[in-house]
Design an enzyme around this catalytic site. Structure first.
Site, PDB file in Angstrom:
ATOM      1  N   ARG A   1      -8.752   8.551  -1.603  1.00  0.00           N
ATOM      2  CA  ARG A   1      -9.887   9.020  -0.650  1.00  0.00           C
ATOM      3  C   ARG A   1     -10.635   9.915  -1.353  1.00  0.00           C
ATOM      4  O   ARG A   1     -10.179  10.565  -2.249  1.00  0.00           O
ATOM      5  CB  ARG A   1      -9.282   9.388   0.867  1.00  0.00           C
ATOM      6  CG  ARG A   1      -8.648   8.159   1.355  1.00  0.00           C
ATOM      7  CD  ARG A   1      -8.240   8.594   2.607  1.00  0.00           C
ATOM      8  NE  ARG A   1      -9.173   8.763   3.436  1.00  0.00           N
ATOM      9  CZ  ARG A   1      -9.570   7.657   4.488  1.00  0.00           C
ATOM     10  NH1 ARG A   1      -8.731   6.869   4.704  1.00  0.00           N
ATOM     11  NH2 ARG A   1     -10.687   8.060   5.410  1.00  0.00           N
TER      12      ARG A   1
ATOM     13  N   ARG B   1      -6.713  13.032   0.396  1.00  0.00           N
ATOM     14  CA  ARG B   1      -5.466  13.558   1.352  1.00  0.00           C
ATOM     15  C   ARG B   1      -4.313  13.060   0.986  1.00  0.00           C
ATOM     16  O   ARG B   1      -3.215  13.476   1.536  1.00  0.00           O
ATOM     17  CB  ARG B   1      -6.081  13.199   2.721  1.00  0.00           C
ATOM     18  CG  ARG B   1      -6.060  11.713   3.480  1.00  0.00           C
ATOM     19  CD  ARG B   1      -6.109  11.444   4.680  1.00  0.00           C
ATOM     20  NE  ARG B   1      -7.472  11.755   4.911  1.00  0.00           N
ATOM     21  CZ  ARG B   1      -8.068  11.275   5.989  1.00  0.00           C
ATOM     22  NH1 ARG B   1      -7.606  10.399   6.696  1.00  0.00           N
ATOM     23  NH2 ARG B   1      -9.487  11.288   6.184  1.00  0.00           N
ATOM     24  N   HIS B   2      -3.977  11.786   0.378  1.00  0.00           N
ATOM     25  CA  HIS B   2      -2.967  11.304   0.011  1.00  0.00           C
ATOM     26  C   HIS B   2      -2.801  10.990  -1.557  1.00  0.00           C
ATOM     27  O   HIS B   2      -2.302  11.877  -2.422  1.00  0.00           O
ATOM     28  CB  HIS B   2      -2.141  10.163   0.713  1.00  0.00           C
ATOM     29  CG  HIS B   2      -3.347   9.207   1.268  1.00  0.00           C
ATOM     30  ND1 HIS B   2      -4.129   8.540   0.404  1.00  0.00           N
ATOM     31  CD2 HIS B   2      -3.715   8.534   2.578  1.00  0.00           C
ATOM     32  CE1 HIS B   2      -4.648   7.504   1.010  1.00  0.00           C
ATOM     33  NE2 HIS B   2      -4.632   7.634   2.436  1.00  0.00           N
TER      34      HIS B   2
ATOM     35  N   HIS C   1       1.034   6.265   1.935  1.00  0.00           N
ATOM     36  CA  HIS C   1       1.818   7.075   3.014  1.00  0.00           C
ATOM     37  C   HIS C   1       3.019   7.843   2.306  1.00  0.00           C
ATOM     38  O   HIS C   1       3.697   8.528   2.915  1.00  0.00           O
ATOM     39  CB  HIS C   1       2.227   6.453   4.075  1.00  0.00           C
ATOM     40  CG  HIS C   1       0.640   6.132   4.716  1.00  0.00           C
ATOM     41  ND1 HIS C   1      -0.039   7.213   4.923  1.00  0.00           N
ATOM     42  CD2 HIS C   1       0.156   5.199   5.179  1.00  0.00           C
ATOM     43  CE1 HIS C   1      -1.435   6.576   5.382  1.00  0.00           C
ATOM     44  NE2 HIS C   1      -1.216   5.311   5.731  1.00  0.00           N
TER      45      HIS C   1
ATOM     46  N   GLU D   1      -8.217   0.958  -3.778  1.00  0.00           N
ATOM     47  CA  GLU D   1      -9.086   0.830  -2.704  1.00  0.00           C
ATOM     48  C   GLU D   1     -10.095   2.191  -2.912  1.00  0.00           C
ATOM     49  O   GLU D   1      -9.592   3.294  -3.261  1.00  0.00           O
ATOM     50  CB  GLU D   1      -8.241   1.224  -1.339  1.00  0.00           C
ATOM     51  CG  GLU D   1      -7.776  -0.071  -0.795  1.00  0.00           C
ATOM     52  CD  GLU D   1      -7.077   0.165   0.402  1.00  0.00           C
ATOM     53  OE1 GLU D   1      -7.228   1.085   1.272  1.00  0.00           O
ATOM     54  OE2 GLU D   1      -6.107  -0.977   0.816  1.00  0.00           O
TER      55      GLU D   1
ATOM     56  N   HIS E   1      -5.321   3.779  -2.117  1.00  0.00           N
ATOM     57  CA  HIS E   1      -6.541   4.381  -1.942  1.00  0.00           C
ATOM     58  C   HIS E   1      -6.717   5.682  -2.115  1.00  0.00           C
ATOM     59  O   HIS E   1      -6.363   6.617  -1.628  1.00  0.00           O
ATOM     60  CB  HIS E   1      -6.710   4.242  -0.185  1.00  0.00           C
ATOM     61  CG  HIS E   1      -7.999   4.476   0.470  1.00  0.00           C
ATOM     62  ND1 HIS E   1      -8.339   4.186   1.611  1.00  0.00           N
ATOM     63  CD2 HIS E   1      -9.247   5.051  -0.292  1.00  0.00           C
ATOM     64  CE1 HIS E   1      -9.738   4.715   1.694  1.00  0.00           C
ATOM     65  NE2 HIS E   1     -10.161   4.864   0.755  1.00  0.00           N
TER      66      HIS E   1
ATOM     67  N   GLY F   1       1.133  -1.392   4.292  1.00  0.00           N
ATOM     68  CA  GLY F   1       1.419   0.011   3.914  1.00  0.00           C
ATOM     69  C   GLY F   1       2.204   0.623   4.961  1.00  0.00           C
ATOM     70  O   GLY F   1       3.362   0.774   4.686  1.00  0.00           O
TER      71      GLY F   1
ATOM     72  N   THR G   1      -8.600   3.705   7.634  1.00  0.00           N
ATOM     73  CA  THR G   1     -10.064   2.928   7.871  1.00  0.00           C
ATOM     74  C   THR G   1      -9.975   2.248   8.932  1.00  0.00           C
ATOM     75  O   THR G   1      -9.277   1.443   9.126  1.00  0.00           O
ATOM     76  CB  THR G   1      -9.726   1.841   6.520  1.00  0.00           C
ATOM     77  OG1 THR G   1      -9.296   2.618   5.322  1.00  0.00           O
ATOM     78  CG2 THR G   1     -11.214   1.504   5.985  1.00  0.00           C
TER      79      THR G   1
ATOM     80  N   HIS H   1      -4.156  -4.324   7.437  1.00  0.00           N
ATOM     81  CA  HIS H   1      -4.342  -3.150   8.267  1.00  0.00           C
ATOM     82  C   HIS H   1      -3.388  -3.379   9.541  1.00  0.00           C
ATOM     83  O   HIS H   1      -3.795  -4.465  10.150  1.00  0.00           O
ATOM     84  CB  HIS H   1      -5.554  -3.128   8.699  1.00  0.00           C
ATOM     85  CG  HIS H   1      -5.979  -1.359   8.795  1.00  0.00           C
ATOM     86  ND1 HIS H   1      -5.381  -0.967  10.126  1.00  0.00           N
ATOM     87  CD2 HIS H   1      -6.239  -0.460   8.035  1.00  0.00           C
ATOM     88  CE1 HIS H   1      -5.712   0.479   9.922  1.00  0.00           C
ATOM     89  NE2 HIS H   1      -6.147   0.748   8.792  1.00  0.00           N
TER      90      HIS H   1
ATOM     91  N   ASN I   1       0.848  -1.200   0.001  1.00  0.00           N
ATOM     92  CA  ASN I   1       0.022   0.099  -0.004  1.00  0.00           C
ATOM     93  C   ASN I   1       0.870   1.229  -0.144  1.00  0.00           C
ATOM     94  O   ASN I   1       1.612   1.484   0.952  1.00  0.00           O
ATOM     95  CB  ASN I   1      -1.133  -0.093   1.393  1.00  0.00           C
ATOM     96  CG  ASN I   1      -2.011   1.105   1.090  1.00  0.00           C
ATOM     97  OD1 ASN I   1      -1.516   2.251   0.929  1.00  0.00           O
ATOM     98  ND2 ASN I   1      -3.081   0.682   1.647  1.00  0.00           N
TER      99      ASN I   1
ATOM    100  N   GLU J   1     -11.256  -8.934   1.946  1.00  0.00           N
ATOM    101  CA  GLU J   1     -10.226  -8.692   2.839  1.00  0.00           C
ATOM    102  C   GLU J   1     -10.455  -8.202   4.279  1.00  0.00           C
ATOM    103  O   GLU J   1     -11.298  -7.713   4.659  1.00  0.00           O
ATOM    104  CB  GLU J   1      -9.287  -7.675   2.309  1.00  0.00           C
ATOM    105  CG  GLU J   1      -8.118  -7.218   3.031  1.00  0.00           C
ATOM    106  CD  GLU J   1      -7.226  -6.063   2.243  1.00  0.00           C
ATOM    107  OE1 GLU J   1      -7.275  -6.023   0.976  1.00  0.00           O
ATOM    108  OE2 GLU J   1      -6.772  -5.270   3.004  1.00  0.00           O
TER     109      GLU J   1
END
Ligand code: PXP
Length: 252
Positions: free
Chosen positions: A47, A51-52, A12, A75, A45, A221, A106, A199, A9, A156
């Site tokens: 979002r 934000r990323h 980040h 995602e 992801h 991630g 999440t 996660h 992932n 998942e």
């Protein structure tokens, strides 16, 4: 036992980039490095609040994955906007996640059972477009049965509570969460659903999860991107891969 896949992932890397608003560090460069190092796929992801990962990132990540012949796992929240983006992007897989703007990450699983109409419709549209739909759910039989009912090919399982319990040294909670994960993985497998997990996974917790024979893929991630600061991305991925392979040799 079959080899377990590792998806990185990449979100980040973009979080760090966006902290300064410039172009570095580039998540696509990190994805290319990970793909060259043998990672099995890239997860990102997009979002709702961007934000990323940004829209530009996601299409560049798709191109990078295509060039490497590896899957992109997109995602996404179950919204009309994200379904439209997925149908246009055509990633290998789309993992449907719950999303709240206020959350840092999440925080829980998707309520597939409670939102069967919306989630089921997204699964149907994605499947029709040849995208492998995955539901990010808790290790709850009700959610697994809902996934089966809507013919989701993949679930998942959210391993956040399990990994938090390990770090907080709550042995009782950890044992209970691991038991729930094992039972959930068996049920999903029996129902013909492919099992993934993700996660909060790190070097300490990965052996417990990778050992479960039904688990076919891990998406990791935050820990790996953090660890890359100290050891480099390739070494972090190599160590995670070795731990996964080692765990696979052991009986659950
Ligand atoms: N899988 C899903 C569906 C996620 O939402 C996340 C977090 O974005 C991950 C895996 C990876 O979690 P972590 O960054 O804690 O390794």
């Amino acid at each position: 036992m079959t080899r377990i896949r590792l998806g990185l992932n990449i979100d980040h890397v973009a979080t760090v980039r966006n902290a300064r608003g410039g172009a570095a560090p580039d998540p696509v460069r990190a994805a290319n490095m990970a793909l060259a190092a043998g990672v099995d796929g890239i997860t990102a992801h997009l979002r709702e609040d961007r934000r990323h990962i940004t829209d530009k990132d996601i299409s560049a990540l798709k191109s990078a994955c295509d060039a490497a012949g590896k899957p992109l796992n997109f995602e996404m929240a179950v919204t009309a906007e994200m379904v439209a983006i997925a149908l246009n992007l055509k990633p290998h897989a789309a993992c449907l996640v719950p999303e709240r703007r206020q959350e840092r990450t999440t925080e829980g699983g998707l309520d597939a059972a409670g939102q069967a109409d919306t989630v089921g419709e997204a699964v149907r549209l994605l499947t029709r477009a040849g995208i492998r739909a995955s539901l990010f759910i808790a290790t709850d039989p009700r959610q697994i049965e809902a996934a089966a009912k809507m013919k989701a090919p993949v679930v998942e399982f959210h391993t956040g509570a399990l990994c938090d319990a390990w770090r907080d040294q709550h042995q009782g909670v950890f044992d209970a969460e691991l038991h729930k994960l094992r039972v959930a993985a068996e049920l999903a497998d029996e129902l013909g659903i492919e099992v993934h997990a993700g996660h909060g996974i790190d070097y300490d917790t990965v052996p417990f999860i990778a050992r479960l024979p039904q688990v076919k893929e891990l998406n990791i991630g935050h820990f790996l991107i953090g660890e890359a600061i100290f050891t480099g991305l390739e070494a972090a991925l190599g160590r995670m891969r070795a731990l996964m392979d080692e765990a696979r040799q052991k009986k659950a």
